[in-house]
Design a protein around this motif. Structure first.
Motif, PDB file in Angstrom:
ATOM      1  N   ALA A  92      17.058  49.223  64.167  1.00 10.80           N
ATOM      2  CA  ALA A  92      18.582  49.608  64.320  1.00 10.80           C
ATOM      3  C   ALA A  92      18.921  49.299  63.243  1.00 10.80           C
ATOM      4  N   PRO A  93      19.367  50.062  61.972  1.00  8.46           N
ATOM      5  CA  PRO A  93      20.022  49.994  61.129  1.00  8.46           C
ATOM      6  C   PRO A  93      21.557  49.978  60.892  1.00  8.46           C
ATOM      7  N   GLY A  94      21.516  48.547  60.571  1.00  9.40           N
ATOM      8  CA  GLY A  94      23.295  48.767  60.699  1.00  9.40           C
ATOM      9  C   GLY A  94      23.546  47.733  61.894  1.00  9.40           C
ATOM     10  N   MET A  95      22.862  47.500  62.658  1.00  8.95           N
ATOM     11  CA  MET A  95      23.020  46.412  63.451  1.00  8.95           C
ATOM     12  C   MET A  95      22.827  44.653  62.712  1.00  8.95           C
ATOM     13  N   GLY A  96      24.356  44.148  63.004  1.00  5.00           N
ATOM     14  CA  GLY A  96      24.382  43.057  62.671  1.00  5.00           C
ATOM     15  C   GLY A  96      24.479  43.063  61.090  1.00  5.00           C
ATOM     16  N   GLY A  97      24.963  44.462  60.702  1.00  8.06           N
ATOM     17  CA  GLY A  97      25.106  44.436  58.976  1.00  8.06           C
ATOM     18  C   GLY A  97      23.939  45.174  58.178  1.00  8.06           C
ATOM     19  N   SER A  98      22.668  44.950  58.455  1.00 11.86           N
ATOM     20  CA  SER A  98      21.978  44.626  58.019  1.00 11.86           C
ATOM     21  C   SER A  98      21.039  45.852  58.218  1.00 11.86           C
ATOM     22  N   ASP A  99      20.630  46.900  57.268  1.00 12.11           N
ATOM     23  CA  ASP A  99      19.604  47.810  57.559  1.00 12.11           C
ATOM     24  C   ASP A  99      18.211  47.389  57.517  1.00 12.11           C
ATOM     25  N   GLU A 100      17.561  45.937  57.422  1.00 14.54           N
ATOM     26  CA  GLU A 100      16.746  46.574  57.830  1.00 14.54           C
ATOM     27  C   GLU A 100      16.793  46.006  59.491  1.00 14.54           C
ATOM     28  N   ALA A 101      17.407  45.449  59.679  1.00 13.03           N
ATOM     29  CA  ALA A 101      17.658  44.939  61.443  1.00 13.03           C
ATOM     30  C   ALA A 101      16.827  45.505  62.236  1.00 13.03           C
ATOM     31  N   ARG A 102      16.461  45.238  63.869  1.00  8.38           N
ATOM     32  CA  ARG A 102      15.228  45.728  64.167  1.00  8.38           C
ATOM     33  C   ARG A 102      15.999  45.292  65.580  1.00  8.38           C
ATOM     34  N   TYR A 103      15.697  46.305  66.453  1.00  3.60           N
ATOM     35  CA  TYR A 103      16.824  45.681  68.396  1.00  3.60           C
ATOM     36  C   TYR A 103      15.281  45.708  69.061  1.00  3.60           C
ATOM     37  N   GLY A 104      15.272  44.907  69.991  1.00  4.14           N
ATOM     38  CA  GLY A 104      14.160  44.152  70.852  1.00  4.14           C
ATOM     39  C   GLY A 104      14.549  44.925  72.431  1.00  4.14           C
ATOM     40  N   LEU A 105      14.457  44.276  73.155  1.00  2.00           N
ATOM     41  CA  LEU A 105      14.935  44.540  74.787  1.00  2.00           C
ATOM     42  C   LEU A 105      16.226  43.402  74.798  1.00  2.00           C
ATOM     43  N   GLY A 106      17.021  43.484  74.684  1.00  2.00           N
ATOM     44  CA  GLY A 106      18.242  42.816  74.314  1.00  2.00           C
ATOM     45  C   GLY A 106      18.886  41.839  73.405  1.00  2.00           C
ATOM     46  N   ILE A 107      17.929  41.510  72.472  1.00  2.00           N
ATOM     47  CA  ILE A 107      18.755  40.675  71.123  1.00  2.00           C
ATOM     48  C   ILE A 107      17.663  41.485  70.227  1.00  2.00           C
ATOM     49  N   ALA A 108      18.468  41.445  68.663  1.00  2.00           N
ATOM     50  CA  ALA A 108      18.015  41.844  68.235  1.00  2.00           C
ATOM     51  C   ALA A 108      17.762  40.887  67.103  1.00  2.00           C
ATOM     52  N   TRP A 109      17.060  41.583  65.692  1.00  2.00           N
ATOM     53  CA  TRP A 109      16.013  40.544  64.432  1.00  2.00           C
ATOM     54  C   TRP A 109      17.290  40.710  63.044  1.00  2.00           C
ATOM     55  N   ARG A 110      17.157  40.314  62.369  1.00  2.00           N
ATOM     56  CA  ARG A 110      17.291  40.167  60.973  1.00  2.00           C
ATOM     57  C   ARG A 110      16.827  39.709  60.121  1.00  2.00           C
ATOM     58  N   PRO A 111      16.917  40.148  58.615  1.00  2.00           N
ATOM     59  CA  PRO A 111      16.013  38.805  57.541  1.00  2.00           C
ATOM     60  C   PRO A 111      17.648  38.231  57.769  1.00  2.00           C
ATOM     61  N   ALA A 161      31.652  37.837  56.013  1.00  2.00           N
ATOM     62  CA  ALA A 161      32.135  36.366  55.809  1.00  2.00           C
ATOM     63  C   ALA A 161      31.564  35.668  56.740  1.00  2.00           C
ATOM     64  N   THR A 162      31.759  36.165  58.105  1.00  2.00           N
ATOM     65  CA  THR A 162      31.171  35.696  59.636  1.00  2.00           C
ATOM     66  C   THR A 162      29.146  35.349  59.771  1.00  2.00           C
ATOM     67  N   LEU A 163      28.510  36.401  59.375  1.00  2.00           N
ATOM     68  CA  LEU A 163      27.139  36.760  59.670  1.00  2.00           C
ATOM     69  C   LEU A 163      26.955  35.541  57.863  1.00  2.00           C
ATOM     70  N   SER A 164      27.845  35.174  56.982  1.00  2.00           N
ATOM     71  CA  SER A 164      27.329  33.954  56.158  1.00  2.00           C
ATOM     72  C   SER A 164      26.762  32.572  56.688  1.00  2.00           C
ATOM     73  N   LEU A 165      28.084  32.483  56.990  1.00  2.00           N
ATOM     74  CA  LEU A 165      28.905  31.377  57.802  1.00  2.00           C
ATOM     75  C   LEU A 165      27.548  31.136  58.640  1.00  2.00           C
ATOM     76  N   LEU A 166      26.935  31.630  59.782  1.00  2.00           N
ATOM     77  CA  LEU A 166      26.140  31.660  60.416  1.00  2.00           C
ATOM     78  C   LEU A 166      24.495  31.290  60.340  1.00  2.00           C
ATOM     79  N   ASP A 167      24.569  32.715  58.901  1.00  2.00           N
ATOM     80  CA  ASP A 167      23.279  32.176  58.101  1.00  2.00           C
ATOM     81  C   ASP A 167      23.166  30.889  57.645  1.00  2.00           C
ATOM     82  N   HIS A 168      23.938  30.076  56.684  1.00  2.00           N
ATOM     83  CA  HIS A 168      24.531  29.292  56.299  1.00  2.00           C
ATOM     84  C   HIS A 168      23.881  28.198  56.364  1.00  2.00           C
ATOM     85  N   VAL A 169      24.299  27.673  57.652  1.00  2.00           N
ATOM     86  CA  VAL A 169      24.138  26.411  58.494  1.00  2.00           C
ATOM     87  C   VAL A 169      23.272  26.224  59.391  1.00  2.00           C
ATOM     88  N   VAL A 170      22.423  27.370  59.196  1.00  2.00           N
ATOM     89  CA  VAL A 170      20.796  28.052  60.255  1.00  2.00           C
ATOM     90  C   VAL A 170      19.829  27.628  59.781  1.00  2.00           C
TER      91      VAL A 170
END
Length: 422
Positions: free
Chosen positions: A329-348, A401-410
């Motif tokens: 699912a390229p581009g989902m969540g700002g990532s060209d490596e994103a992948r989409y499941g069933l109602g939820i997505a993954w990204r590095p 900036a929003t995605l960086s906030l999430l990744d940094h804290v998790v």
């Protein structure tokens, strides 16, 4: 600009938007909720709090009027931060428990309901739309007999997005047009009918379920999924979400809004900057009540929901594995490596060896983002009360900036690359 917008903001019935505003507002102060760490980890914990707050301020500095974010760690400790203001006419900060429209994060709730029905034997992922909704998807090359429930939940149906028909090119949106239509409610059937005025991008092969890997985000998919849930259960999709998820998890601040254009208090003013306009438009009030984007929640409840999903509380192991079976699912969540499941997505995510699961959603004036680790032990959610249509570069800055906030804290920085789900 339209390409970037559509990749990120195809995620709500009032989708297709972006906004960053001139920097405003007060710096927030990180708040630790619940029992804090012992003395041994106090210094590290304070450092993490400080970074969380700085990251929230960085989102504000991209032009967001106000935001609130909350993280929950493996020990169950909550840390909440906020930045900016709740309204440009005042100086009050956004309430830590502010309500917000989660937009297309609603889709994850609906997918959970559908997969629970699969686990019970009421539905099957290979059921076709035509079996449950005869004649609803037809005309202009559309064929419900070739589209399965799996295709709907994974956005591999090829169906046109009804919001494209409603709103067209984002560059043509105006404050006047928003105000004129913001209280207009449409039935789910009317939304599907809008989508089928256009031909599909492709037709899946229903005879070879699971073979379809082409992906294109379309809100129409979840409108149809909601209709199938209603047909299978005899209840509104809202009732099923409430009875199966909201009540069992005790999500006291999560609700479906139906045809209401209002958001409960406390909340913050949701601002949008439309193309060619310098002024900020208050877009807090709008009807967005469907299974593709109709839930209101808080960052506290969103953390609870995502953790319960990933740790197996909501779904049996088989259905959770199906949910996490992905396609590119390229581009989902700002990532060209994103992948989409069933109602939820993954990204590095840097520092999370196994990446993060997420969805995200947008309504006029509000952006909802969240991440959760695959084991459900760490999560974070953020509500940003700004969107913009007029400037792709500033939109992308706010998103990053929003995605960086999430990744940094998790994620704990490890320098090791994330790997996609098997």
């Amino acid at each position: 600009m339209e390409t970037a917008i559509r990749k990120h903001f195809g995620r709500s019935a009032w989708a297709r938007m972006t906004l960053a505003l001139a920097g405003v507002g007060a710096v927030g102060v990180a708040t630790v909720l619940g029992t804090g760490p012992g003395a041994e980890g106090a210094a590290a914990h304070r450092a993490a709090q400080g970074r969380f707050q700085r990251d929230a301020d960085a989102v504000r500095d991209t032009g967001a009027t106000g935001l609130v974010a909350r993280a929950r760690d493996a020990a169950g400790h909550d840390t909440a931060v906020r930045s900016g203001v709740a309204d440009l006419d005042g100086r009050d900060p956004v309430h830590h428990d502010a309500y917000y429209r989660i937009g297309s994060d609603t889709k994850t709730f609906v997918a959970v309901v559908a997969l629970q029905l699969v686990a019970e034997g009421t539905l099957h992922l290979d059921d076709t739309v035509e079996e449950w909704l005869p004649g609803v998807v037809s005309g202009n090359g559309n064929d419900g007999s070739r589209i399965t429930l799996r295709n709907l939940l994974q956005h591999t149906s090829g169906l046109a997005d009804y919001t494209d028909v409603l709103f067209g090119d984002p560059a043509t949106l105006t404050p006047e047009g928003f105000r004129e239509g913001r209280f207009t409610a449409r039935t789910l059937e009317e939304e599907v009918a809008l989508a089928t005025t256009r031909p599909p991008g492709w037709l899946p092969d229903a005879e070879a379920p699971g073979s379809e890997t082409r992906w294109s985000y379309s809100n129409t998919n979840y409108v149809l999924a909601g209709l199938i849930v209603e047909k299978a259960t005899g209840h509104p999709w809202e009732q099923e979400v409430n009875d199966r998820i909201i009540e069992p998890l005790g999500l006291r601040h999560t609700m479906t809004m139906g045809t209401s254009a209002y958001v409960p208090q406390p909340t913050a003013t949701a601002y949008t900057r439309f193309p060619g306009r310098e002024e900020l438009t208050d877009t807090t009030l709008s009807v967005d009540g469907g299974p593709d984007g109709g839930i209101v929640s808080t960052t506290d409840d969103m953390n609870s929901f995502l953790r319960a999903l990933m740790n197996g509380t909501l779904l049996p192991a088989e259905q959770l594995a199906q949910m996490r079976t992905t396609v590119p699912a390229p581009g989902m969540g700002g990532s060209d490596e994103a992948r989409y499941g069933l109602g939820i997505a993954w990204r590095p995510a840097e520092g999370c060896d196994a990446g993060v699961w997420f969805h995200g959603g947008t309504s006029f004036g509000t952006v909802s983002e969240e991440v959760v680790t695959p084991d459900g032990r760490a999560s974070a959610a953020v509500a940003v009360y700004t969107t913009r249509y007029d400037d792709e570069e500033r939109f992308l800055r706010q998103q990053a900036a929003t995605l960086s906030l999430l990744d940094h804290v998790v994620c704990e920085p490890s320098g090791r690359p994330s790997h996609p789900p098997a």
